[in-house]
Design an enzyme around this catalytic site. Structure first.
Site, PDB file in Angstrom:
ATOM      1  N   TYR A   1       0.916  -1.314  -0.007  1.00 43.51           N
ATOM      2  CA  TYR A   1       0.124  -0.133  -0.093  1.00 43.51           C
ATOM      3  C   TYR A   1       0.764   1.184  -0.167  1.00 43.51           C
ATOM      4  CZ  TYR A   1      -3.522   3.658   1.515  1.00 43.51           C
ATOM      5  OH  TYR A   1      -4.484   4.457   1.492  1.00 43.51           O
TER       6      TYR A   1
ATOM      7  N   GLU B   1       9.825  -7.870   3.722  1.00 39.13           N
ATOM      8  CA  GLU B   1       9.989  -8.295   5.021  1.00 39.13           C
ATOM      9  C   GLU B   1       9.434  -9.710   5.471  1.00 39.13           C
ATOM     10  OE1 GLU B   1       5.653  -6.449   5.106  1.00 39.13           O
ATOM     11  OE2 GLU B   1       7.569  -6.382   3.844  1.00 39.13           O
TER      12      GLU B   1
END
Length: 521
Positions: A95, A182
């Protein structure tokens, strides 16, 4: 009232800092952890943080997290556009990547095909992919996608369903990736993050255990001066490491207070006192306050009320001890970063009020010293090892400050405490016997205050159930229920029912976090 803001924190100080702007991601904490694993200090900040506030923090880099919304939704998480004009290197993830494109004039559109899970990334170049293969596996979780980058950006990677899976503006040092570097499923994710941190941000990898200790000790000395410091010592790794750090900083100015609130596990009070008197050689005051805490908890069933009552009673006990100690203005607590997040921030809903955060009374007279407030549990353990603490303390499973008070679901009474103590001791004994203790994050028993029918010795019983909870985790922000061997569960169940009067059945909790929490209250 004294200033309750935490002192002696091993925070920004001499460390470069990367700010993670939380745009509602489930992975915001994981991003922060991955940055720290690269030896760069990171901190999560609210999406409502302004460009001026970020500039004042002087970060070397900014990471915009993922989030659940569409940039076109009415309730879309908004970002101060001025953040993109600060001249500070920026990496947008999912996002955050779309938000960069949307704000700067690119185009974001709803894909006909969503990308969830593994995807094959084709790399065209770019600073984040230096010396990496042209084809690599990444982890996607989106339906909207950037279909046209803003002016000045180049497309550095794509997938079959994301034409702009990565983009960069080298002049403004703004980068975006649609995938999640991540998570471990992105094979080169750690390398991509390090390229951003080291090559783009020029961050120094100084967030090391030794560096944290040195910075924390210096901060504590500056904050405390010549005053006496009271440390609330529970015997767990958090308060023990906090005490060791403060002792390293101020020596005999530290007075440790162990409050036996009657909510401890079997034999724990004697174990804590013996360990700290023999191993630490610190001034230790043992306060036996079981009657006081149980009186405060009488009739209380609401979990939040319990935590706050326990937290307030702790503070009152510490204040009374401090009244007999010269110039005791500071209170050391082993508060961790997950405690702060779970107790409620602008972007993290309050999961529960930790007794040492949301449970503190407003009229407290102490100034807090919280040297671990910016750290995750694994960082605390590593610092404990560096400080030379005994292995049995450093690797002890977490135990909540409110103790068994939040493992009895309902009113806390002496009878229920004794039942749970005995049952919990059996659970831990069998877990250790099976050689599983070190591989589990937490293992414990929970006593719901409901009764069920059973049959023992050809007679009808009407007794409590015991719920066994065992989870695996890295930092308690997320956790998975442990797949304990059936024979271990069988031994636990048989022993608890046979040896603990008041329990006639045993259940096993197979809920992960989320949606559940690790503790039941």
């Amino acid at each position: 009232m004294a200033d309750p803001s935490p002192s002696g924190r091993a925070s920004q100080g001499d460390f470069d800092v990367v700010l993670v702007v939380d745009l509602g991601a489930q992975y915001a904490q994981l991003i922060a952890r991955r940055v720290r694993e690269a030896h760069v200090y990171s901190e999560i900040v609210s999406r409502e943080t302004s460009a001026d506030e970020i500039r004042a923090r002087d970060p070397v880099g900014i990471i915009l997290s993922g989030g659940p919304a569409s940039v076109y939704a009415e309730d879309a998480y908004e970002l101060d556009p001025g953040i993109l004009e600060l001249g500070i290197p920026i990496l947008g993830i999912c996002y955050g990547h779309q938000a960069i494109a949307h704000i700067l004039g690119g185009e974001v559109a709803r894909n006909d095909v969503a990308e969830y899970g593994r995807a094959q990334l084709t790399v065209a170049g770019g600073a984040l992919f230096t010396d990496q293969p042209a084809e690599q596996v990444v982890w996607m979780s989106h339906r909207d996608a950037v279909v046209r980058p803003p002016e000045g950006f180049i497309v550095s990677a794509s997938t079959s369903d994301s034409p702009v899976a990565a983009m960069e503006d080298r002049v403004r040092r703004i980068h975006g990736v649609q995938f999640h570097p991540e998570v471990v499923h992105t094979v080169r994710g750690g390398e991509i993050l390090r390229r951003f941190l080291y090559d783009v941000c020029r961050a120094r990898p100084t967030w090391t255990h030794v560096g944290i200790i040195e910075q924390s000790v210096a901060s504590i000395r500056t904050a405390v001066g010549d005053a006496t410091v009271i440390c609330g010592l529970s015997g767990g790794v958090d308060s023990s490491v906090a005490a060791a750090l403060v002792h390293k900083a101020v020596g005999d100015q530290l007075v440790c207070v162990f409050v036996d609130h009657g909510l401890l596990r079997k034999g724990e009070a004697d174990q804590v006192e013996e360990t700290f008197r023999s191993s630490f050689h610190v001034n230790l005051i043992h306060v036996k306050a079981e009657d006081r805490f149980l009186a405060a908890l009488e009739g209380i069933t609401d979990p939040e009320a319990k935590r706050k009552l326990i937290g307030e009673t702790f503070i009152r006990v510490f204040e009374e001890v401090a009244a007999d100690v010269s110039d005791a203005r500071f209170l050391v607590q082993g508060t961790l970063y997950p405690d702060v997040i779970e107790s409620g921030t602008a972007d993290a809903a309050k999961i529960k009020s930790h007794h040492n955060v949301g449970g503190l009374p407003g009229d407290m007279t102490f100034e807090l010293v919280e040297p671990l407030r910016d750290l995750f549990k694994d960082e605390v353990r590593a610092i404990g090892e560096e400080l030379g603490l005994p292995e049995e303390i450093v690797w002890r499973q977490p135990f909540p400050g409110p103790g068994l008070g939040v493992r009895i679901i309902g009113e806390v009474t002496r009878e229920r405490l004794e039942i749970l103590r005995e049952a919990d001791a059996i659970v831990l004994e069998e877990i250790r016997r099976a050689g599983l203790y070190g591989s589990l994050w937490q293992t414990f028993g929970v006593l719901p205050t409901v009764r069920s029918v059973g049959v023992q010795g050809d007679g009808r019983t009407y007794a409590y159930p015991l719920v066994v909870r065992a989870v695996t985790s890295d930092d308690a922000m997320t956790a998975d229920w442990a797949r304990l061997p059936y024979d271990v569960l069988e031994r636990i169940s048989t022993r608890v029912i046979n040896e603990v009067p008041g329990i006639n059945r045993v259940a096993y909790d197979v809920s992960s976090k989320p949606p559940a929490t690790i503790e039941w209250e």
